[in-house]
Structures are given as structure tokens and as C-alpha cells.
Design a protein around this motif. Structure first.
Motif, PDB file in Angstrom:
ATOM      1  N   LYS A  21      -9.363 -74.504  -3.516  1.00 46.33           N
ATOM      2  CA  LYS A  21     -10.195 -75.710  -3.570  1.00 46.33           C
ATOM      3  C   LYS A  21     -11.479 -75.555  -4.378  1.00 46.33           C
ATOM      4  CE  LYS A  21     -12.489 -75.596   0.946  1.00 46.33           C
ATOM      5  NZ  LYS A  21     -12.533 -76.321   2.216  1.00 46.33           N
ATOM      6  N   SER A  22     -11.996 -74.358  -4.514  1.00 47.28           N
ATOM      7  CA  SER A  22     -13.214 -74.194  -5.319  1.00 47.28           C
ATOM      8  C   SER A  22     -12.944 -74.416  -6.809  1.00 47.28           C
ATOM      9  CB  SER A  22     -13.836 -72.816  -5.088  1.00 47.28           C
ATOM     10  OG  SER A  22     -12.982 -71.798  -5.553  1.00 47.28           O
ATOM     11  N   PHE A  23     -11.681 -74.433  -7.204  1.00 44.28           N
ATOM     12  CA  PHE A  23     -11.304 -74.652  -8.607  1.00 44.28           C
ATOM     13  C   PHE A  23     -10.868 -76.092  -8.869  1.00 44.28           C
ATOM     14  CE2 PHE A  23     -10.390 -70.255  -7.460  1.00 44.28           C
ATOM     15  CZ  PHE A  23     -11.141 -69.584  -8.411  1.00 44.28           C
ATOM     16  N   MET A  24     -10.810 -76.904  -7.811  1.00 47.09           N
ATOM     17  CA  MET A  24     -10.252 -78.254  -7.901  1.00 47.09           C
ATOM     18  C   MET A  24     -11.342 -79.317  -7.811  1.00 47.09           C
ATOM     19  SD  MET A  24      -7.105 -77.616  -5.243  1.00 47.09           S
ATOM     20  CE  MET A  24      -6.480 -79.291  -5.339  1.00 47.09           C
ATOM     21  N   PRO A  25     -11.069 -80.499  -8.382  1.00 51.13           N
ATOM     22  CA  PRO A  25     -12.012 -81.613  -8.223  1.00 51.13           C
ATOM     23  C   PRO A  25     -12.174 -81.953  -6.735  1.00 51.13           C
ATOM     24  CG  PRO A  25     -10.338 -82.134  -9.876  1.00 51.13           C
ATOM     25  CD  PRO A  25      -9.917 -80.864  -9.205  1.00 51.13           C
ATOM     26  N   GLU A  26     -13.406 -82.223  -6.326  1.00 49.63           N
ATOM     27  CA  GLU A  26     -13.714 -82.465  -4.908  1.00 49.63           C
ATOM     28  C   GLU A  26     -12.899 -83.613  -4.318  1.00 49.63           C
ATOM     29  OE1 GLU A  26     -17.572 -83.587  -2.159  1.00 49.63           O
ATOM     30  OE2 GLU A  26     -17.904 -82.656  -4.107  1.00 49.63           O
ATOM     31  N   GLU A  27     -12.737 -84.696  -5.063  1.00 46.15           N
ATOM     32  CA  GLU A  27     -11.983 -85.850  -4.542  1.00 46.15           C
ATOM     33  C   GLU A  27     -10.516 -85.503  -4.325  1.00 46.15           C
ATOM     34  OE1 GLU A  27     -12.924 -88.872  -3.353  1.00 46.15           O
ATOM     35  OE2 GLU A  27     -14.895 -87.959  -3.509  1.00 46.15           O
ATOM     36  N   LEU A  28      -9.969 -84.680  -5.209  1.00 41.46           N
ATOM     37  CA  LEU A  28      -8.575 -84.263  -5.053  1.00 41.46           C
ATOM     38  C   LEU A  28      -8.417 -83.388  -3.814  1.00 41.46           C
ATOM     39  CD1 LEU A  28      -5.719 -84.340  -6.233  1.00 41.46           C
ATOM     40  CD2 LEU A  28      -6.313 -82.303  -7.559  1.00 41.46           C
ATOM     41  N   VAL A  29      -9.378 -82.523  -3.564  1.00 45.19           N
ATOM     42  CA  VAL A  29      -9.344 -81.675  -2.369  1.00 45.19           C
ATOM     43  C   VAL A  29      -9.346 -82.548  -1.117  1.00 45.19           C
ATOM     44  CG1 VAL A  29     -10.607 -79.954  -1.008  1.00 45.19           C
ATOM     45  CG2 VAL A  29     -10.413 -79.678  -3.493  1.00 45.19           C
ATOM     46  N   LYS A  30     -10.231 -83.534  -1.080  1.00 44.68           N
ATOM     47  CA  LYS A  30     -10.306 -84.429   0.083  1.00 44.68           C
ATOM     48  C   LYS A  30      -8.986 -85.175   0.282  1.00 44.68           C
ATOM     49  CE  LYS A  30     -15.279 -85.159  -0.106  1.00 44.68           C
ATOM     50  NZ  LYS A  30     -16.363 -86.102  -0.397  1.00 44.68           N
ATOM     51  N   SER A  31      -8.411 -85.665  -0.797  1.00 49.86           N
ATOM     52  CA  SER A  31      -7.128 -86.371  -0.716  1.00 49.86           C
ATOM     53  C   SER A  31      -6.029 -85.441  -0.219  1.00 49.86           C
ATOM     54  CB  SER A  31      -6.732 -86.931  -2.082  1.00 49.86           C
ATOM     55  OG  SER A  31      -7.637 -87.903  -2.507  1.00 49.86           O
ATOM     56  N   CYS A  32      -6.045 -84.214  -0.705  1.00 45.20           N
ATOM     57  CA  CYS A  32      -5.034 -83.230  -0.317  1.00 45.20           C
ATOM     58  C   CYS A  32      -5.179 -82.875   1.163  1.00 45.20           C
ATOM     59  CB  CYS A  32      -5.154 -81.994  -1.198  1.00 45.20           C
ATOM     60  SG  CYS A  32      -3.752 -80.865  -1.081  1.00 45.20           S
ATOM     61  N   GLU A  33      -6.399 -82.688   1.622  1.00 43.44           N
ATOM     62  CA  GLU A  33      -6.626 -82.367   3.034  1.00 43.44           C
ATOM     63  C   GLU A  33      -6.123 -83.492   3.930  1.00 43.44           C
ATOM     64  OE1 GLU A  33     -10.527 -79.448   2.668  1.00 43.44           O
ATOM     65  OE2 GLU A  33     -10.853 -81.600   2.860  1.00 43.44           O
ATOM     66  N   LEU A  34      -6.409 -84.719   3.552  1.00 45.62           N
ATOM     67  CA  LEU A  34      -5.944 -85.876   4.324  1.00 45.62           C
ATOM     68  C   LEU A  34      -4.414 -85.940   4.310  1.00 45.62           C
ATOM     69  CD1 LEU A  34      -6.665 -88.413   5.930  1.00 45.62           C
ATOM     70  CD2 LEU A  34      -6.776 -89.641   3.766  1.00 45.62           C
ATOM     71  N   PHE A  35      -3.830 -85.744   3.153  1.00 46.84           N
ATOM     72  CA  PHE A  35      -2.377 -85.764   3.003  1.00 46.84           C
ATOM     73  C   PHE A  35      -1.721 -84.692   3.876  1.00 46.84           C
ATOM     74  CE2 PHE A  35       1.517 -84.636   0.541  1.00 46.84           C
ATOM     75  CZ  PHE A  35       2.144 -85.873   0.583  1.00 46.84           C
ATOM     76  N   LEU A  36      -2.314 -83.502   3.893  1.00 48.82           N
ATOM     77  CA  LEU A  36      -1.746 -82.385   4.649  1.00 48.82           C
ATOM     78  C   LEU A  36      -1.961 -82.512   6.152  1.00 48.82           C
ATOM     79  CD1 LEU A  36      -2.604 -79.418   2.274  1.00 48.82           C
ATOM     80  CD2 LEU A  36      -0.353 -80.425   2.698  1.00 48.82           C
TER      81      LEU A  36
END
Length: 75
Positions: A21-36
């Protein structure tokens, strides 16, 4: 990305996201966390795992491609 016959558990995918996640866009991380946080099929878990795998080593173009694929999954 290589095809892998190994099935990845939801905790495996969450752990892989934490690593990358430190290499990823913050919004994508948030979306991924919600998805998971949802119940997902094995196929989907495997796909997300492989999009996250070695994200830090991917070229900028490859990262954009992976980001787009993840965003399509998260819809």
C-alpha cells in the motif's frame, strides 16, 4: 503477471495489500480495503492477489494497468 495455480485466502490478500500500500495511490488502497472486507470468490481473491504481487517492482505503465484492473473489479 504469471498465472499461479495456488489459491490465496482473504487474509493472504489483505496481507499483500498491507505490504504494497505504500506504493499505491491512497484512494485505490481505500477502495481495495473496502472491497476486501466483503465475501469474495476464490477467483476474485486470486486475481486481486496477483495484481498486488510485486506491485512495488512494476513499471509506471504496469502500475497504471494494474490500478485500472483493480478499479474495474471494485465496481
Amino acid at each position: 503477471m504469471s498465472n499461479c495455480t495456488m489459491d490465496h485466502t482473504q487474509p493472504d490478500v489483505v496481507e499483500k495489500l498491507a505490504e504494497q500500500k505504500s506504493f499505491m495511490p491512497e484512494e485505490l488502497v481505500k477502495s481495495c480495503e473496502l472491497f476486501l472486507s466483503k465475501s469474495l470468490s476464490q477467483e476474485t481473491l486470486n486475481e486481486v492477489f496477483h495484481l498486488l504481487k510485486k506491485y512495488d517492482l512494476a513499471t509506471e505503465k504496469e502500475r497504471v494497468d494494474r490500478d485500472n484492473k483493480m478499479q474495474q473489479l471494485f465496481i
